[in-house]
Design an enzyme around this catalytic site. Structure first.
Site, short mmCIF file in Angstrom:
data_model
loop_
_atom_site.label_atom_id
_atom_site.label_comp_id
_atom_site.label_asym_id
_atom_site.label_seq_id
_atom_site.Cartn_x
_atom_site.Cartn_y
_atom_site.Cartn_z
N ASP A 192 0.86 -1.19 0.00
CA ASP A 192 0.00 0.00 0.00
C ASP A 192 0.90 1.24 0.00
OD1 ASP A 192 -1.96 1.95 0.43
OD2 ASP A 192 -3.10 0.67 1.81
N ASP A 194 -3.35 7.36 -3.22
CA ASP A 194 -3.30 6.22 -2.28
C ASP A 194 -3.72 4.99 -3.08
OD1 ASP A 194 -3.61 4.49 -0.12
OD2 ASP A 194 -5.22 5.63 0.84
N HIS A 197 -12.13 5.91 1.90
CA HIS A 197 -12.19 7.21 2.59
C HIS A 197 -12.02 8.33 1.59
CE1 HIS A 197 -7.86 7.01 1.94
NE2 HIS A 197 -7.99 5.73 2.22
N HIS A 203 -7.08 10.57 5.58
CA HIS A 203 -8.42 10.03 5.83
C HIS A 203 -9.37 11.17 6.19
CE1 HIS A 203 -6.12 6.26 6.38
NE2 HIS A 203 -7.15 5.77 5.74
N GLU A 252 -11.19 0.87 -1.27
CA GLU A 252 -10.23 -0.20 -0.95
C GLU A 252 -10.90 -1.43 -0.34
OE1 GLU A 252 -7.27 0.75 2.09
OE2 GLU A 252 -8.14 2.73 2.29
N GLU A 273 -6.74 -1.20 -4.13
CA GLU A 273 -7.13 0.19 -3.86
C GLU A 273 -6.72 1.13 -4.99
OE1 GLU A 273 -5.21 1.98 -0.44
OE2 GLU A 273 -6.78 3.50 -0.27
MN MN Z 1 -3.87 2.74 0.98
MN MN Z 2 -6.56 4.22 1.73
#
Ligand code: MN
Ligand code: MN
Length: 297
Positions: free
Chosen positions: A84, A95, A155, A163, A188, A281
């Site tokens: 990630d 992200d 998010h 977030h 995600e 994600e």
């Molecule tokens: Mn992530």
């Molecule tokens: Mn994330």
């Protein structure tokens, strides 16, 4: 968002996608988790961006929030590895995550979260209720014979915040909040052959400071100023601080920040029944007629 901000966001997304693809190829049996982490960090810096959060590399029943320690000696074997990556340009964040199955036994589990993410992306447009995304993710993962992890979610993303609202559920949580044009969101899905829940463990390596307050001790103030300048409210790892400060200084500072209520701590998250976990994600921009995936490789 101004055109410049949109540019920064798109740049962050693009570099995050490239960094994930770069990192994915490095995760192999025998490779060191610390070295993979450092190479991804170096890649991001060479591309002209900064980390939005420490590279997370979480294996097997660990769903998220494992980051390399200073002298981490872990070497990959036959794990199912979640990578990630977060990249920021002037605080605008991309992200993105993927799963690498080194065991060769969890292809279907890996595909379940990818398919759930792909399905969710086809639905995204202004006016869509958030619970509809969760419902679609749950349906795809259940169809493949697995469970979504219900207490992990996507998010919103805001400048210098990884977030923010809204929460994007991985199951039907009955949230009828509607997506709006211009929102930046990360979706995600996590799939597991376990219970479909995670719990927190101990020994966090990842932190962020919510609110910078006055501290009395000089070196603690130095550590805080360093964090404020380099990361603002974004997460950092203890290993990153140890490149700059000594271990006693870092430990004492973190303790002070904790006591002052400034510190957010991210402990590794483990599946409740120790089930294997996969994740996929992307970060997306909600557009007039759908969305733009910002973190494609
Ligand atoms: Mn992530
Ligand atoms: Mn994330």
């Amino acid at each position: 968002m101004t055109p410049q901000e949109l540019n920064d966001l798109k740049k962050a997304g693009k570099i995050a996608g490239k960094a994930l693809a770069f990192g994915k190829d490095l995760v192999k049996p025998g490779a060191s988790l610390l070295e993979v982490t450092e190479k991804i960090e170096e890649f991001i810096h060479k591309e002209g961006a900064e980390l939005a959060f420490p590279v997370n590399i979480s294996c097997n029943e660990y769903a998220a929030h494992y980051a390399a320690k200073k002298d981490d000696d872990f070497k990959f074997g036959k794990e199912i590895v979640k990578l990630d990556v977060g990249v920021q340009v002037n605080g605008f964040v991309g992200d993105t995550a993927c799963t690498i199955d080194l065991s060769g036994k969890h292809k279907a589990l890996v595909e379940a979260s990818v398919k759930a993410l792909d399905k969710a992306i086809t639905l995204v447009m202004p006016g869509l209720e958030l619970c509809e995304i969760g419902k679609a993710i749950d349906a795809e993962i259940t169809k493949a014979g697995f469970k979504p992890i219900r207490n992990l979610s996507g998010h919103g993303l805001a400048q210098y915040h990884t977030h923010s609202a809204p929460t994007i559920p991985n199951f039907n949580n009955n949230d009828d909040t509607k997506l709006e044009e211009g929102m930046v969101i990360a979706i995600e899905p996590f799939a597991t052959d376990g219970a479909g829940l995670i719990h927190e463990t101990k020994n966090p390596e990842i932190f962020n400071i919510n609110e910078f307050r006055a501290v009395r001790i000089n070196f603690v103030r130095d550590v805080m100023k360093y964090i404020e300048k380099k990361y603002k409210n974004l997460p950092f790892s203890k290993r990153e601080l140890l490149l700059k400060f000594t271990e006693p200084q870092v430990n004492y500072s973190l303790k002070q920040f904790r006591e002052l209520g400034m510190l957010e701590e991210y402990t590794p998250l483990i599946e409740k029944n120790s089930g294997m976990v996969s994740q996929a994600e992307h970060t997306l921009l909600v557009t007039k007629n759908g969305c733009e995936v910002l973190t494609k490789s």
